[in-house]
Scaffold this motif. Sequence first.
Motif, PDB file in Angstrom:
ATOM      1  N   CYS A 118      -2.944   4.702  -8.295  1.00 54.46           N
ATOM      2  CA  CYS A 118      -2.774   3.185  -7.519  1.00 54.46           C
ATOM      3  C   CYS A 118      -1.893   3.005  -7.090  1.00 54.46           C
ATOM      4  CB  CYS A 118      -2.640   2.482  -9.210  1.00 54.46           C
ATOM      5  SG  CYS A 118      -1.118   2.820 -10.555  1.00 54.46           S
ATOM      6  N   ALA A 119      -1.223   4.597  -6.337  1.00 51.37           N
ATOM      7  CA  ALA A 119       0.139   4.027  -5.956  1.00 51.37           C
ATOM      8  C   ALA A 119      -0.314   3.900  -4.387  1.00 51.37           C
ATOM      9  CB  ALA A 119       1.303   5.760  -5.858  1.00 51.37           C
ATOM     10  N   GLY A 122       0.668  -0.164  -4.144  1.00 53.35           N
ATOM     11  CA  GLY A 122       1.739  -0.735  -3.891  1.00 53.35           C
ATOM     12  C   GLY A 122       1.807  -2.041  -4.621  1.00 53.35           C
ATOM     13  N   THR A 123       2.467  -3.255  -4.285  1.00 52.62           N
ATOM     14  CA  THR A 123       2.325  -4.329  -4.747  1.00 52.62           C
ATOM     15  C   THR A 123       1.168  -5.187  -4.452  1.00 52.62           C
ATOM     16  OG1 THR A 123       4.870  -4.497  -4.493  1.00 52.62           O
ATOM     17  CG2 THR A 123       3.672  -6.315  -5.220  1.00 52.62           C
ATOM     18  N   PRO A 124       0.504  -5.421  -5.752  1.00 52.68           N
ATOM     19  CA  PRO A 124      -0.942  -6.212  -5.638  1.00 52.68           C
ATOM     20  C   PRO A 124      -1.468  -7.773  -5.613  1.00 52.68           C
ATOM     21  CG  PRO A 124      -0.788  -4.799  -8.106  1.00 52.68           C
ATOM     22  CD  PRO A 124       0.735  -4.867  -7.255  1.00 52.68           C
ATOM     23  N   SER A 134      -6.562  -4.939  -0.952  1.00 49.84           N
ATOM     24  CA  SER A 134      -6.315  -4.065  -0.373  1.00 49.84           C
ATOM     25  C   SER A 134      -4.379  -3.095  -0.471  1.00 49.84           C
ATOM     26  CB  SER A 134      -5.571  -4.693   1.454  1.00 49.84           C
ATOM     27  OG  SER A 134      -4.476  -5.278   0.797  1.00 49.84           O
ATOM     28  N   TRP A 135      -4.706  -2.228   1.213  1.00 49.02           N
ATOM     29  CA  TRP A 135      -4.072  -0.237   0.307  1.00 49.02           C
ATOM     30  C   TRP A 135      -2.532  -0.620   1.124  1.00 49.02           C
ATOM     31  CZ3 TRP A 135      -7.324   4.305   2.335  1.00 49.02           C
ATOM     32  CH2 TRP A 135      -8.788   4.220   1.678  1.00 49.02           C
ATOM     33  N   LYS A 136      -1.530  -1.155   0.548  1.00 47.11           N
ATOM     34  CA  LYS A 136      -0.479  -1.456   1.104  1.00 47.11           C
ATOM     35  C   LYS A 136       0.347  -0.490   0.260  1.00 47.11           C
ATOM     36  CE  LYS A 136      -0.811  -5.425  -0.068  1.00 47.11           C
ATOM     37  NZ  LYS A 136      -1.920  -5.824  -0.614  1.00 47.11           N
ATOM     38  N   PRO A 137       0.785   0.861  -0.003  1.00 44.68           N
ATOM     39  CA  PRO A 137       1.181   1.446  -0.188  1.00 44.68           C
ATOM     40  C   PRO A 137       3.367   2.004  -0.013  1.00 44.68           C
ATOM     41  CG  PRO A 137       0.236   2.765   1.059  1.00 44.68           C
ATOM     42  CD  PRO A 137       0.160   1.251   1.286  1.00 44.68           C
ATOM     43  N   ILE A 138       3.946   1.774  -0.722  1.00 40.71           N
ATOM     44  CA  ILE A 138       5.475   1.471  -0.423  1.00 40.71           C
ATOM     45  C   ILE A 138       6.412   2.342  -1.233  1.00 40.71           C
ATOM     46  CG2 ILE A 138       5.013  -1.030  -1.156  1.00 40.71           C
ATOM     47  CD1 ILE A 138       6.557  -0.375  -4.339  1.00 40.71           C
ATOM     48  N   ASN A 139       5.598   3.723  -0.659  1.00 42.63           N
ATOM     49  CA  ASN A 139       6.299   4.848  -1.350  1.00 42.63           C
ATOM     50  C   ASN A 139       6.105   5.858  -0.409  1.00 42.63           C
ATOM     51  OD1 ASN A 139       4.653   6.045  -2.805  1.00 42.63           O
ATOM     52  ND2 ASN A 139       5.965   4.730  -4.522  1.00 42.63           N
ATOM     53  N   MET A 146      -3.300   7.589   0.142  1.00 49.85           N
ATOM     54  CA  MET A 146      -3.530   7.023   1.210  1.00 49.85           C
ATOM     55  C   MET A 146      -4.465   7.768   1.933  1.00 49.85           C
ATOM     56  SD  MET A 146      -2.751   3.401   2.975  1.00 49.85           S
ATOM     57  CE  MET A 146      -1.668   4.542   4.725  1.00 49.85           C
ATOM     58  N   LYS A 147      -4.138   8.310   2.327  1.00 50.95           N
ATOM     59  CA  LYS A 147      -4.186   9.470   3.873  1.00 50.95           C
ATOM     60  C   LYS A 147      -5.173  10.371   3.568  1.00 50.95           C
ATOM     61  CE  LYS A 147      -0.032   9.450   6.534  1.00 50.95           C
ATOM     62  NZ  LYS A 147       0.858   9.698   7.742  1.00 50.95           N
TER      63      LYS A 147
END
Length: 325
Positions: A118-119, A122-124, A134-139, A146-147
């Motif tokens: 779920c990382a 990011g912040t859904p 959408s994919w917005k990973p925060i770390n 994601m990659k």
Amino acid sequence: MATVLVTGGAGYVGSHACKALAKAGHVPVTYDNLCRGHRELVKWGPLEIGDISDRARLDAVLAAHKPEAVMHFASLIEVNESVANPDLYERNIVGGTQCLLEAMAVARVKIIVVSSSCAVYGTPLKVPITEDESWKPINPYGVSKMKMERLLQAAEKDHGLAWVALRYFNAAGADADGESGEWHTPESHLIPRVLDVAMGRAKAITINGTDYPTPDGTCVRDYIHVADLADAHLRAWRYAADNGGGMAFNLGTSTGSSVREVIDVVRATTKRDIAVDIGPRREGDTPALVADSSRARKVLGWQPQRSDLATEIADAWAWHQHLYG
Ligand SMILES: NC(=O)c1ccc[n+]([C@@H]2O[C@H](COP(=O)([O-])OP(=O)(O)OC[C@H]3O[C@@H](n4cnc5c(N)ncnc54)[C@H](O)[C@@H]3O)[C@@H](O)[C@H]2O)c1
């Protein structure tokens, strides 16, 4: 009966998948460099020691065992470590997966089920989280996952790979027969850290932030039993074999539990005092991460069996006592 290569099979979730595979009559071949895993958790099939970035070793192991599919758990998993050393995570998760996919293409292994997270979200924007978020990973850990999923999409186009990415929320619990469980050093996950307090291995648990916009002010997470995760992997493998192409599924309970709720259930289960310290919010902590898993339930027929907090904590407590008692 089929052979499945299980990367990271000496770790927490991978070892449970090995047990589920063996119980279903298959042969799980663990491929692990043991950087974070444990030889003692490899109980249900052979162990091949190797790194997923070691192409020659992978080629040899794939040629020797001729697996029908790969289940790919091998990964570093510490968000804080990924912030301190993003290159390490890029090499381990992205570079390692690329190497594995290239080796699979040459060996003509066409099916993979991977551990995503779920990382990636990011912040859904919306909770519960669907796969369409959408994919917005925060770390860097989330960025690497994601990659990794993008590499699967590319391999589907290039080599006809059939893949499933399982985006777990928070893995919890332990094997009901006490044969495996969570064993991370250092441990960053909440439940085993609270159990450390119950066992006297730590003085207190710190709650980081009590002013979040959640019912009791503490962060809410979705705890999914590791045996239910293992079951999802077998279903995902069948799905990929039957349908080809690629698909991602969220794996969670669709119900969140707060940090305070977890501590209360640990108190009730262990009947021990749990001292609590209150600390500031941690940077990058999202108030609530809860899965909408209706796609997995509908498409895979997946139905979590042990994923209520009381069962998860009872199973984890039994394992924790076995490990550290
Ligand atoms: N535990 C969770 O709550 C959680 C949540 C979301 C996603 N995941 C994902 O699930 C997977 C398994 O997590 P886990 O909790 O079982 O972790 P774990 O650390 O217990 O297991 C990971 C295993 O991978 C091995 N490994 C790491 N790098 C390797 C490499 N380069 N080559 C070969 N082996 C390597 C380690 O030795 C270890 O045995 C990971 O991909 C993780 O990102 C876990």
